[in-house]
Design a protein around this motif. Structure first.
Motif, PDB file in Angstrom:
ATOM      1  N   GLY A   1      -7.909   2.670 -12.609  1.00 37.42           N
ATOM      2  CA  GLY A   1      -8.150   3.313 -11.330  1.00 37.42           C
ATOM      3  C   GLY A   1      -7.000   2.973 -10.394  1.00 37.42           C
ATOM      4  N   GLN A   2      -6.297   3.987  -9.943  1.00 38.19           N
ATOM      5  CA  GLN A   2      -5.148   3.776  -9.066  1.00 38.19           C
ATOM      6  C   GLN A   2      -5.538   4.041  -7.620  1.00 38.19           C
ATOM      7  OE1 GLN A   2      -1.556   3.103 -10.124  1.00 38.19           O
ATOM      8  NE2 GLN A   2      -1.879   2.331  -8.063  1.00 38.19           N
ATOM      9  N   TYR A   3      -5.306   3.068  -6.756  1.00 34.16           N
ATOM     10  CA  TYR A   3      -5.493   3.244  -5.320  1.00 34.16           C
ATOM     11  C   TYR A   3      -4.138   3.437  -4.651  1.00 34.16           C
ATOM     12  CZ  TYR A   3     -10.431   1.850  -5.213  1.00 34.16           C
ATOM     13  OH  TYR A   3     -11.793   1.794  -5.381  1.00 34.16           O
ATOM     14  N   SER A   4      -4.154   4.183  -3.559  1.00 30.16           N
ATOM     15  CA  SER A   4      -2.979   4.291  -2.698  1.00 30.16           C
ATOM     16  C   SER A   4      -3.305   3.663  -1.353  1.00 30.16           C
ATOM     17  CB  SER A   4      -2.569   5.751  -2.495  1.00 30.16           C
ATOM     18  OG  SER A   4      -1.911   6.241  -3.638  1.00 30.16           O
ATOM     19  N   GLN A   5      -2.350   2.922  -0.823  1.00 34.22           N
ATOM     20  CA  GLN A   5      -2.511   2.293   0.480  1.00 34.22           C
ATOM     21  C   GLN A   5      -1.831   3.158   1.529  1.00 34.22           C
ATOM     22  OE1 GLN A   5      -1.784  -2.001   0.756  1.00 34.22           O
ATOM     23  NE2 GLN A   5      -0.569  -1.606   2.587  1.00 34.22           N
ATOM     24  N   LEU A   6      -2.607   3.580   2.534  1.00 32.75           N
ATOM     25  CA  LEU A   6      -2.056   4.449   3.565  1.00 32.75           C
ATOM     26  C   LEU A   6      -1.071   3.696   4.452  1.00 32.75           C
ATOM     27  CD1 LEU A   6      -5.302   6.370   4.568  1.00 32.75           C
ATOM     28  CD2 LEU A   6      -3.358   7.272   3.280  1.00 32.75           C
ATOM     29  N   ALA A   7      -0.166   4.436   5.054  1.00 35.04           N
ATOM     30  CA  ALA A   7       0.831   3.855   5.960  1.00 35.04           C
ATOM     31  C   ALA A   7       0.139   3.187   7.145  1.00 35.04           C
ATOM     32  CB  ALA A   7       1.789   4.944   6.435  1.00 35.04           C
ATOM     33  N   PRO A   8       0.802   2.225   7.788  1.00 34.76           N
ATOM     34  CA  PRO A   8       0.172   1.447   8.874  1.00 34.76           C
ATOM     35  C   PRO A   8      -0.451   2.289   9.976  1.00 34.76           C
ATOM     36  CG  PRO A   8       2.242   0.434   8.231  1.00 34.76           C
ATOM     37  CD  PRO A   8       2.154   1.723   7.470  1.00 34.76           C
ATOM     38  N   GLU A   9       0.135   3.460  10.266  1.00 35.17           N
ATOM     39  CA  GLU A   9      -0.414   4.267  11.366  1.00 35.17           C
ATOM     40  C   GLU A   9      -1.809   4.823  11.049  1.00 35.17           C
ATOM     41  OE1 GLU A   9       2.763   6.949   9.312  1.00 35.17           O
ATOM     42  OE2 GLU A   9       2.463   4.817   9.798  1.00 35.17           O
ATOM     43  N   HIS A  10      -2.223   4.721   9.784  1.00 40.84           N
ATOM     44  CA  HIS A  10      -3.542   5.225   9.399  1.00 40.84           C
ATOM     45  C   HIS A  10      -4.561   4.110   9.188  1.00 40.84           C
ATOM     46  CE1 HIS A  10      -1.834   9.181   8.993  1.00 40.84           C
ATOM     47  NE2 HIS A  10      -0.969   8.772   8.077  1.00 40.84           N
ATOM     48  N   ARG A  11      -4.211   2.895   9.524  1.00 44.76           N
ATOM     49  CA  ARG A  11      -5.121   1.771   9.262  1.00 44.76           C
ATOM     50  C   ARG A  11      -6.438   1.907  10.020  1.00 44.76           C
ATOM     51  NH1 ARG A  11      -2.386  -4.037   9.659  1.00 44.76           N
ATOM     52  NH2 ARG A  11      -4.207  -4.592   8.420  1.00 44.76           N
ATOM     53  N   THR A  12      -6.405   2.515  11.189  1.00 40.73           N
ATOM     54  CA  THR A  12      -7.613   2.606  12.018  1.00 40.73           C
ATOM     55  C   THR A  12      -8.208   4.021  12.025  1.00 40.73           C
ATOM     56  OG1 THR A  12      -6.249   3.010  13.993  1.00 40.73           O
ATOM     57  CG2 THR A  12      -6.855   0.719  13.500  1.00 40.73           C
ATOM     58  N   ILE A  13      -7.866   4.805  11.013  1.00 44.60           N
ATOM     59  CA  ILE A  13      -8.340   6.196  11.001  1.00 44.60           C
ATOM     60  C   ILE A  13      -9.843   6.290  10.771  1.00 44.60           C
ATOM     61  CG2 ILE A  13      -8.000   6.682   8.518  1.00 44.60           C
ATOM     62  CD1 ILE A  13      -6.708   9.351   9.460  1.00 44.60           C
ATOM     63  N   LEU A  14     -10.422   5.254  10.159  1.00 40.53           N
ATOM     64  CA  LEU A  14     -11.861   5.207   9.918  1.00 40.53           C
ATOM     65  C   LEU A  14     -12.420   3.868  10.379  1.00 40.53           C
ATOM     66  CD1 LEU A  14     -12.065   6.652   6.276  1.00 40.53           C
ATOM     67  CD2 LEU A  14     -12.638   7.863   8.390  1.00 40.53           C
ATOM     68  N   ASN A  15     -13.697   3.879  10.720  1.00 36.26           N
ATOM     69  CA  ASN A  15     -14.388   2.643  11.063  1.00 36.26           C
ATOM     70  C   ASN A  15     -14.952   1.945   9.830  1.00 36.26           C
ATOM     71  OD1 ASN A  15     -14.092   2.931  13.932  1.00 36.26           O
ATOM     72  ND2 ASN A  15     -15.635   4.559  13.849  1.00 36.26           N
ATOM     73  N   GLY A  16     -15.253   2.743   8.803  1.00 37.88           N
ATOM     74  CA  GLY A  16     -15.846   2.192   7.591  1.00 37.88           C
ATOM     75  C   GLY A  16     -15.371   2.924   6.355  1.00 37.88           C
ATOM     76  N   LEU A  17     -16.301   3.311   5.496  1.00 36.23           N
ATOM     77  CA  LEU A  17     -15.987   3.925   4.215  1.00 36.23           C
ATOM     78  C   LEU A  17     -16.477   5.367   4.201  1.00 36.23           C
ATOM     79  CD1 LEU A  17     -17.406   1.027   1.984  1.00 36.23           C
ATOM     80  CD2 LEU A  17     -15.195   1.118   3.150  1.00 36.23           C
ATOM     81  N   VAL A  18     -15.714   6.237   3.550  1.00 30.23           N
ATOM     82  CA  VAL A  18     -16.106   7.635   3.400  1.00 30.23           C
ATOM     83  C   VAL A  18     -16.039   7.990   1.923  1.00 30.23           C
ATOM     84  CG1 VAL A  18     -15.540  10.038   3.927  1.00 30.23           C
ATOM     85  CG2 VAL A  18     -15.343   8.292   5.716  1.00 30.23           C
TER      86      VAL A  18
END
Length: 429
Positions: free
Chosen positions: A242-259
């Motif tokens: 399972g490959q995860y991608s880590q979003l760029a720093p500007e997207h760290r706060t795009i969500l409060n939790g999990l979607v």
């Protein structure tokens, strides 16, 4: 041959220092404080495999058949894990989760998940519409969602290390770089042969020891370890990465939790979702595809022996024949990170065009039966004094402390153990 006479109680060997092996070893020290407990781990550190390569989600118990072992152990495990993390100052963040239906045909499946969650006793779950989705996750969209406010995230590797430290503090022994290569099941115990792999020049030395009981929690190697003890040929492990991608720093706060998406029955795995990590990073993933190597975390190494064994497994080809559509779908996401991220952008539109980077992949120890079916529940096999954990699927990490309780119950019932300091050999005599 080494014997375990330094303590007055029974002797236990636990194979595997992932979160489940560590939890089992800890539970032994709690129930049998006079026991000699030894953990064998072939890697050079605790939580080197599945326990150290995951998103850290603590599952609330939404999806599992009510009354099933998975459901019961998950709900018990969440409580134990939360209390343990709080007591030991380990990360545990109830950030919440929404499971989102984008299409009308997903709504019925989502309502069925809600009914299961309620039946499983998941606290405070509710179905919410578009406006409430926006209130909880301002950047997310959907027709209908299931909201689980107590779904959490943690650091499973840190928890596993803490379990192992508890074992050490109770007098237990932890053998890193120690691979079990043979298990002989005797009428009144087991003999384990292990190799010391700590010599970086390639030299190994063998060591043979006797124990009253052996409990194997070997994860990706569970079928191989089971066969050492005379276990059944199935289930066999087929590794999927399972490959995860880590979003760029500007997207760290795009969500409060999990979607999360609503699971699609046409695909054997959950699908791409967005996960916040306890260090604040935001992940997208995972895809799921056959791993060419059980421990091929980097992705570029080709595990010849592991791959040939998969190719020689008729069960795998039966599975593959029935999942061509899913394989094509997943392989497209493997080849193109842009396509991979576009799936997440359906739930969070502002992610279109987002920048990300791949991180170390995880590898799922997928248990498969002889007919190519994926085994979705726990499998425990008894071979005399050896207890073999053949499958501990998700939510295995969430349930680890409850699994440990269950395993010790199984061993206790099978062998008539109590918590006294009298050795089993003395009882047999």
């Amino acid at each position: 041959m080494s014997q375990h006479n330094q303590r007055t109680g029974r002797s236990f060997a636990v194979i595997g220092a992932g979160i489940n092996g560590a939890a089992v070893a800890r539970e032994i020290t709690r129930r049998h404080p006079d026991a000699a407990v030894t953990i064998f781990e072939k890697a050079d550190r605790v939580a080197a495999h599945q326990s150290g390569h995951n998103s850290g989600v603590v599952h609330a118990g939404l999806y599992y058949e009510p009354g099933s072992l998975k459901a019961r152990l998950c709900r018990r495990g969440v409580t134990l894990l939360r209390d343990y993390a709080e007591a030991n100052d380990l990360p545990f963040d109830e950030c919440g989760k929404i499971v989102v239906a984008l299409q009308q045909d997903e709504e019925e499946r989502l309502r069925a998940i809600f009914e299961r969650a309620v039946a499983n006793g998941v606290p405070d779950v509710e179905l919410i519409g578009p406006e409430q989705i926006r209130e909880i996750e301002p950047n997310s969209v959907g027709r209908l969602a299931l909201y689980s406010p107590h779904t959490a995230i943690t650091d499973y590797a840190a928890i596993a290390r803490s379990f192992v430290e508890d074992v050490r503090n109770s007098g237990g022994t932890v053998r890193l770089n120690s691979e079990v290569v043979d298990i002989k099941v005797r009428p009144h115990g087991c003999t384990i042969t292990s190799t010391d792999n700590s010599d970086r020049r390639g030299g190994t030395s063998e060591r043979e020891e006797s124990f009253d009981f052996v409990i194997a929690c070997a994860g990706l190697q569970s079928d191989r370890v089971a066969k050492l003890a005379g276990g059944a040929s199935h289930p066999t492990i087929v590794p999927f990465f399972g490959q995860y991608s880590q979003l760029a720093p500007e997207h760290r706060t795009i969500l409060n939790g999990l979607v999360y998406p609503v699971p699609d029955p046409a695909y054997p795995f959950l699908g791409v979702h967005l996960t916040k990590r306890v260090d604040g990073e935001m992940l997208v993933g995972p895809n799921a595809f056959l791993s060419f190597g059980r421990e091929n975390y980097a992705g570029w190494k080709f595990g010849v022996k592991d791959s040939l064994r998969v190719a020689a497994t008729p069960a795998f080809w039966k599975f593959a024949a029935g999942n061509v559509k899913a394989a094509v779908h997943e392989f497209a996401a493997v080849l193109s990170r842009k396509k991979f991220l576009s799936g997440a952008a359906e739930y969070v539109p502002s992610l279109r065009g987002a920048v990300s980077k791949p991180i170390t992949r995880g590898i799922r120890a997928q248990a498969m039966d002889a007919d190519g079916g994926l085994i979705d529940d726990f499998v425990i096999e008894q071979q005399g004094r050896a207890t073999l954990i053949r499958n501990a699927p998700s939510p295995g990490a969430t349930s680890s402390m409850a699994i440990a309780e269950h395993i010790l119950d199984v061993v206790t019932d099978a062998h008539g153990l109590d918590s006294s300091s009298q050795t089993t050999a003395q009882k047999d005599d």
